[in-house]
Structures are given as structure tokens and as C-alpha cells.
Design a protein around this motif. Structure first.
Motif, short mmCIF file in Angstrom:
data_model
loop_
_atom_site.label_atom_id
_atom_site.label_comp_id
_atom_site.label_asym_id
_atom_site.label_seq_id
_atom_site.Cartn_x
_atom_site.Cartn_y
_atom_site.Cartn_z
N ALA A 186 195.53 43.67 -11.11
CA ALA A 186 194.34 43.57 -10.42
C ALA A 186 194.10 42.05 -10.46
O ALA A 186 194.59 41.22 -11.32
N LEU A 187 193.61 41.59 -9.36
CA LEU A 187 193.03 40.26 -9.18
C LEU A 187 191.45 40.11 -9.05
O LEU A 187 190.97 41.01 -8.26
N VAL A 188 190.85 39.20 -9.87
CA VAL A 188 189.34 39.08 -9.62
C VAL A 188 189.18 37.86 -9.31
O VAL A 188 189.61 36.81 -10.11
N TRP A 189 189.03 37.37 -8.01
CA TRP A 189 189.09 36.28 -7.49
C TRP A 189 187.73 35.33 -7.80
O TRP A 189 186.36 35.85 -7.35
N ASN A 190 187.58 34.39 -8.19
CA ASN A 190 186.51 33.56 -8.48
C ASN A 190 187.23 32.05 -8.10
O ASN A 190 188.00 31.67 -8.31
N ALA A 191 186.19 31.19 -7.54
CA ALA A 191 186.26 29.78 -7.12
C ALA A 191 185.27 28.91 -7.66
O ALA A 191 184.25 29.33 -7.65
N PRO A 192 185.57 27.60 -8.08
CA PRO A 192 184.61 26.80 -8.31
C PRO A 192 183.96 26.25 -7.18
O PRO A 192 184.34 26.55 -5.92
N ASN A 193 183.00 25.23 -7.20
CA ASN A 193 182.17 24.80 -6.20
C ASN A 193 182.90 23.74 -5.54
O ASN A 193 183.90 22.88 -6.19
N VAL A 194 182.61 23.38 -4.39
CA VAL A 194 183.33 22.48 -3.52
C VAL A 194 182.69 20.87 -4.25
O VAL A 194 181.41 21.08 -4.58
N SER A 195 183.36 19.95 -4.17
CA SER A 195 182.89 18.97 -5.10
C SER A 195 181.63 18.32 -4.52
O SER A 195 180.73 17.71 -5.44
N LEU A 252 192.07 44.23 -5.48
CA LEU A 252 191.60 42.91 -5.74
C LEU A 252 190.18 42.86 -5.37
O LEU A 252 189.47 43.56 -4.63
N VAL A 253 189.23 42.16 -6.17
CA VAL A 253 187.99 42.06 -6.22
C VAL A 253 187.68 40.45 -5.81
O VAL A 253 188.09 39.55 -6.70
N TYR A 254 187.30 40.38 -4.69
CA TYR A 254 186.90 38.87 -4.38
C TYR A 254 185.29 38.53 -4.68
O TYR A 254 184.49 39.25 -3.98
N LEU A 255 184.94 37.92 -5.64
CA LEU A 255 183.73 37.32 -6.05
C LEU A 255 183.22 36.26 -4.92
O LEU A 255 183.77 35.29 -4.86
N ASN A 256 182.24 36.85 -4.27
CA ASN A 256 181.77 35.70 -3.05
C ASN A 256 180.33 35.75 -3.12
O ASN A 256 179.67 35.96 -4.23
N SER A 257 179.56 35.17 -2.21
CA SER A 257 178.05 34.83 -2.34
C SER A 257 177.29 35.44 -1.30
O SER A 257 177.72 35.51 -0.05
N VAL A 258 176.11 35.84 -1.60
CA VAL A 258 175.25 36.62 -0.66
C VAL A 258 174.73 35.47 0.29
O VAL A 258 174.12 35.88 1.26
N SER A 259 174.78 34.29 -0.01
CA SER A 259 174.53 33.28 1.06
C SER A 259 175.39 32.96 2.49
O SER A 259 174.81 32.53 3.20
N ILE A 260 176.45 34.10 2.37
CA ILE A 260 177.05 34.15 3.59
C ILE A 260 176.34 34.92 4.71
O ILE A 260 176.61 35.01 5.87
N LYS A 261 175.27 35.72 4.07
CA LYS A 261 174.37 36.62 4.87
C LYS A 261 173.23 35.82 5.34
O LYS A 261 172.79 36.06 6.45
N GLU A 262 172.66 34.98 4.46
CA GLU A 262 171.65 34.32 4.83
C GLU A 262 171.91 32.86 4.21
O GLU A 262 171.48 32.45 3.01
N PRO A 263 172.36 32.08 5.28
CA PRO A 263 172.83 31.04 4.93
C PRO A 263 171.88 29.89 4.32
O PRO A 263 170.74 29.89 4.35
N MET A 264 172.62 28.89 3.09
CA MET A 264 171.75 27.97 2.56
C MET A 264 172.50 26.78 2.85
O MET A 264 173.31 26.34 2.50
#
Length: 259
Positions: free
Chosen positions: A79-88, A133-145
């Protein structure tokens, strides 16, 4: 189960790794920082079988090596658990974002998970193995910040990726999920909110209260045990019929009921 977790020497990735180790998984953590990776591995090893592979997920060669070395030390990646750092540059508003910032965002949140997924699926199919595969994402794609627009635009495609994988390769035992996360108390989250507070000229604790705690009726951030339990469930066979799903875990932070 052998699990590769990206960007996992700290923050969300690290805590997910610890929770999965507690639940008897074997994990590979990764980071571009050798020092951070060493410290994280030292701590995680007390919870179970943990390995570390250094690599920058924005680099094609490092991604290929990450799959190769992780496969070897785990005896196969389940399995893959995808996580990514912040954009600089983030938190940054659109007028502040340059071309290179957009390129970085695309590499981190679209190209890297896409290419890593391609490598894993090719190998799983070639060896007749199942994979999750589990892609860790952000709920802010539903309600943009607005300060996170670069990340939100480029990681929104992970929902499409998870659905496409599941529909195309589900019959081969390969399934994928996208998890939209609300607020978790991490050093990165606090750095972002500190930058927002500085721009506004407001105390950090007031911004944390308004932008994080007050957004949910629970008046708290997510607990690592909650996230660990969710990821462990999605990786299990009990979640097979949910393949392709987008799961929201945000403490009712967002008002939207549809994607």
C-alpha cells in the motif's frame, strides 16, 4: 502489510506512520532531509518495524528509487499512503505566486503522486499483486482557502486519480481512496497560520482560534488516533466496496455537502 508513506519524517505523515505501526503494519517512511529522517526513524522504531528511504518526491529519480528500495526492504509494497509537504511560498495569494511556484505545486501535488502511482500499478500488475492507495488531501479543495490556492488547484486531481484507478484496476485488486482532511495540529499548520497572523497583524492564538478551532462544532483539531483508524480501515479488505471513494474527515468544518 508493507506500507510506503511519503513525506513522513514529521507532521501528518509521521503521525500516520506511528498509528499504522501501532496497528501492526510495517512501514517505510521517506523525506528529503536525512537528519529529519534519522530522528523520525529512531522514534518510530519503538512502535514496530520501520524503515527509512531518503528521497525528494519532486525528483523523478528519487521517486523511482523510493519504490525500488521500499520494495526491497518490505519484500513488496502492499500500500501507499500519499502525503506531501507544503508549497514553499504558501500561504501566498495569487498575485504573489510566480511561475516557479506553480511548477513546484504541480510537481508536489499532481506529477509526483501520479508518477509514483504509475510505477506501483505497473509493478503490481506485472507481479499479479493487489495494492491499495490512500491519498491524503485537504478539505480546502471543497471550500477554497485563498492562501492555499496553488496547493488546492493542483491536488484536486487526486480525487480523479483515485476514482480512475479504482474503476480501471479494481478488478485486479487495486483500489484507491482520497481523504480530505480538516485541521490537524502540526508544525506546518502552525507555521502557515503564524504567517497569516503576521500579515494580518493579529496575535497567533486569535488566528488559530478563528481559523482552526472555531470552524468546527467540536472546537478542536483532529486526533491522530482518529486518522490512524480511518487509514487502517481504508487499507483493510473491509473497505473494498468503498474503492474510489472520497472520504471527508474535517469535524464538519466545511459547509459544502457535495464535491
Amino acid at each position: 502489510m508493507g506500507i510506503l508513506i511519503t513525506a513522513s519524517s514529521g507532521g501528518i505523515g509521521f503521525n500516520v506512520a506511528r498509528e499504522l505501526l501501532i496497528r501492526n503494519a510495517r512501514v517505510v517512511i521517506s523525506s528529503r532531509s536525512e537528519e529529519n529522517l534519522r530522528k523520525a526513524l529512531h522514534e518510530l522504531s519503538s512502535y514496530g518495524e520501520a524503515h527509512a528511504v531518503k528521497g525528494n518526491i519532486s525528483n523523478r529519480r528519487d521517486i523511482k528509487n523510493l519504490v525500488k528500495e521500499s520494495w526491497e526492504v518490505l519484500g513488496g509494497i502492499d500500500a501507499l499512503v500519499w502525503n506531501a509537504p507544503n508549497v514553499s511560498c504558501e500561504p501566498c495569494l495569487l498575485p504573489e505566486a510566480g511561475y516557479d511556484d506553480w511548477i513546484e505545486a504541480a510537481k508536489l501535488h499532481t506529477i509526483a503522486p501520479g508518477y509514483l502511482t504509475s510505477l506501483l500499478i505497473k509493478r503490481w500488475l506485472g507481479e499479479g499483486r493487489k495494492g491499495t492507495l490512500v491519498y491524503l488531501n485537504s478539505v480546502s479543495i471543497k471550500e477554497p482557502m485563498p492562501p492555499l490556492t496553488l496547493a488546492d488547484v493542483t491536488r484536486a486531481g487526486l480525487i480523479q486519480l483515485a476514482k480512475s484507478i479504482s474503476r480501471t484496476y479494481g478488478k485486479h485488486g487495486i483500489r484507491a481512496y482520497s481523504v480530505l482532511l480538516g485541521s490537524f495540529d502540526t508544525p506546518g499548520a502552525r507555521r502557515n497560520l503564524k504567517a497569516v497572523a503576521d500579515v494580518r497583524g493579529e496575535p497567533f492564538e486569535e488566528v488559530w482560534e478563528k481559523e482552526v478551532l472555531a470552524r468546527t462544532p467540536l472546537h478542536r483539531t483532529g486526533r491522530w488516533s482518529e486518522l490512524g483508524s480511518l487509514v487502517a480501515f481504508l487499507l483493510s479488505e473491509e473497505a473494498e466496496y468503498m474503492l474510489g471513494s472520497t472520504v471527508v474527515m474535517d469535524g464538519a468544518m466545511t459547509r459544502s455537502i457535495f464535491l
